[in-house]
Write a protein that holds these residues in place. Structure first.
Motif, PDB file in Angstrom:
ATOM      1  N   TRP A  21       6.205  -8.204  15.279  1.00 17.46           N
ATOM      2  CA  TRP A  21       5.625  -8.113  13.938  1.00 17.46           C
ATOM      3  C   TRP A  21       6.636  -8.543  12.880  1.00 17.46           C
ATOM      4  CZ3 TRP A  21       1.044  -8.332  12.089  1.00 17.46           C
ATOM      5  CH2 TRP A  21       0.769  -7.932  10.769  1.00 17.46           C
ATOM      6  N   GLU A  22       7.889  -8.178  13.068  1.00 16.07           N
ATOM      7  CA  GLU A  22       8.934  -8.586  12.136  1.00 16.07           C
ATOM      8  C   GLU A  22       9.084 -10.111  12.141  1.00 16.07           C
ATOM      9  OE1 GLU A  22      12.247  -6.363  13.527  1.00 16.07           O
ATOM     10  OE2 GLU A  22      11.485  -4.448  12.755  1.00 16.07           O
ATOM     11  N   LYS A  23       8.980 -10.721  13.321  1.00 13.56           N
ATOM     12  CA  LYS A  23       9.053 -12.184  13.448  1.00 13.56           C
ATOM     13  C   LYS A  23       7.880 -12.838  12.720  1.00 13.56           C
ATOM     14  CE  LYS A  23       8.546 -15.713  17.077  1.00 13.56           C
ATOM     15  NZ  LYS A  23       8.325 -15.907  18.545  1.00 13.56           N
ATOM     16  N   ILE A  24       6.698 -12.277  12.870  1.00 17.45           N
ATOM     17  CA  ILE A  24       5.495 -12.813  12.224  1.00 17.45           C
ATOM     18  C   ILE A  24       5.640 -12.769  10.701  1.00 17.45           C
ATOM     19  CG2 ILE A  24       3.036 -12.348  11.818  1.00 17.45           C
ATOM     20  CD1 ILE A  24       3.030 -11.323  14.815  1.00 17.45           C
ATOM     21  N   ARG A  25       6.072 -11.645  10.195  1.00 21.84           N
ATOM     22  CA  ARG A  25       6.225 -11.504   8.744  1.00 21.84           C
ATOM     23  C   ARG A  25       7.331 -12.417   8.205  1.00 21.84           C
ATOM     24  NH1 ARG A  25       2.190  -9.215   6.038  1.00 21.84           N
ATOM     25  NH2 ARG A  25       3.311  -7.643   4.858  1.00 21.84           N
ATOM     26  N   ALA A  26       8.406 -12.576   8.985  1.00 22.61           N
ATOM     27  CA  ALA A  26       9.504 -13.450   8.568  1.00 22.61           C
ATOM     28  C   ALA A  26       9.068 -14.910   8.500  1.00 22.61           C
ATOM     29  CB  ALA A  26      10.686 -13.296   9.525  1.00 22.61           C
TER      30      ALA A  26
END
Length: 253
Positions: A21-26
């Motif tokens: 999820w952090e990768k997606i938001r980044a």
């Protein structure tokens, strides 16, 4: 830039959260809509979205999961649909790809869920594969059931049927398939789709723009760039159009 993935799957797909999820938001993805294909998976998506900014879900029973579909199933779908993060009924529809398909059961479940969506004032995400004629027939027979709007996710029927679905009020979403070298039909549809009817998706973990890799909503920027190139539009203009279309169709976003 701010991107939208309006159709992805996380339930039982083996993603590493919260890192994914952090990768997606980044990657600049502002919102992801997680598509329900069964009641259990819709519950997983509901729980994932709870308290998580930018995460939304749909609830529905996929045409390939309609065995045992009945009133109890419909009641469960309706209960989940009332969640504040549920933006649509879906993915529902028809899939005649496999020879042992129970077409009658699929049609019954599709129509019942369309009727429920109308009763709840929600739009619909439709899965339709190798079933264009019956999909069109059902939508034409029940126009009031889709008066809140409907999306043909991962549209695959080519330019030949685009206007037939447009006449019924369809929106269309396109994903990683448009990045494939042999995707002539998808590319033609993207080029002809009206700007006020186009949306972006990944259908993660499937149909990655990178052959052989697991898909992720973090790939949306790659897909949107390809969509803009096909259409001869500035990427910023297409991103803005997708944002407008998403909020017009999915009013709870």
């Amino acid at each position: 830039m701010s991107y939208l993935d309006i159709h992805a799957h996380f339930a039982d797909e083996g993603y590493d959260f919260p890192a994914e999820w952090e990768k997606i938001r980044a990657a600049g993805v502002r919102a992801v809509v997680l598509a329900g294909d069964s009641v259990p998976h819709s519950k997983v998506h509901r729980d994932f979205c709870s308290g998580r900014a930018g995460a939304y879900f749909t609830v529905g029973v996929h045409p390939s999961e309609t065995a045992g579909f009945g009133k109890h199933t419909l009641d469960a779908v309706a209960a989940l649909a009332r969640d504040e993060k549920c933006v649509a009924i879906g993915e529902i529809g028809l899939d005649y790809h496999y020879p042992d398909t129970d077409k009658a059961a699929q049609k019954q479940a599709f129509t019942a869920q369309l009727e429920l969506a109308n009763a709840l004032g929600l739009p619909v995400q439709i899965h339709s594969r190798d079933a264009a004629e019956d999909t069109l027939t059902i939508l034409r027979q029940h126009p009031s059931f889709v008066q809140n709007g409907f999306l043909l996710h991962c549209y695959s029927y080519g330019k030949e049927l685009l206007n037939d679905f447009l006449a019924l009020g369809a929106y269309f979403s396109f994903g990683g398939v448009v990045c494939f070298k042999n995707a002539r039909r998808a590319v033609e549809s993207v080029a002809l789709c009206p700007q006020d009817r186009i949306l972006s998706e990944t259908d993660s973990p499937y149909l990655s723009p990178f052959r052989g890799q697991k898909n992720t909503p973090a790939n949306i920027p790659v897909i949107v760039k390809r969509l803009a190139d096909i259409r001869g539009e500035r990427e910023d203009d297409l991103i803005a159009a997708i944002e407008r279309n998403a909020h017009t169709l999915f009013r709870k976003l």
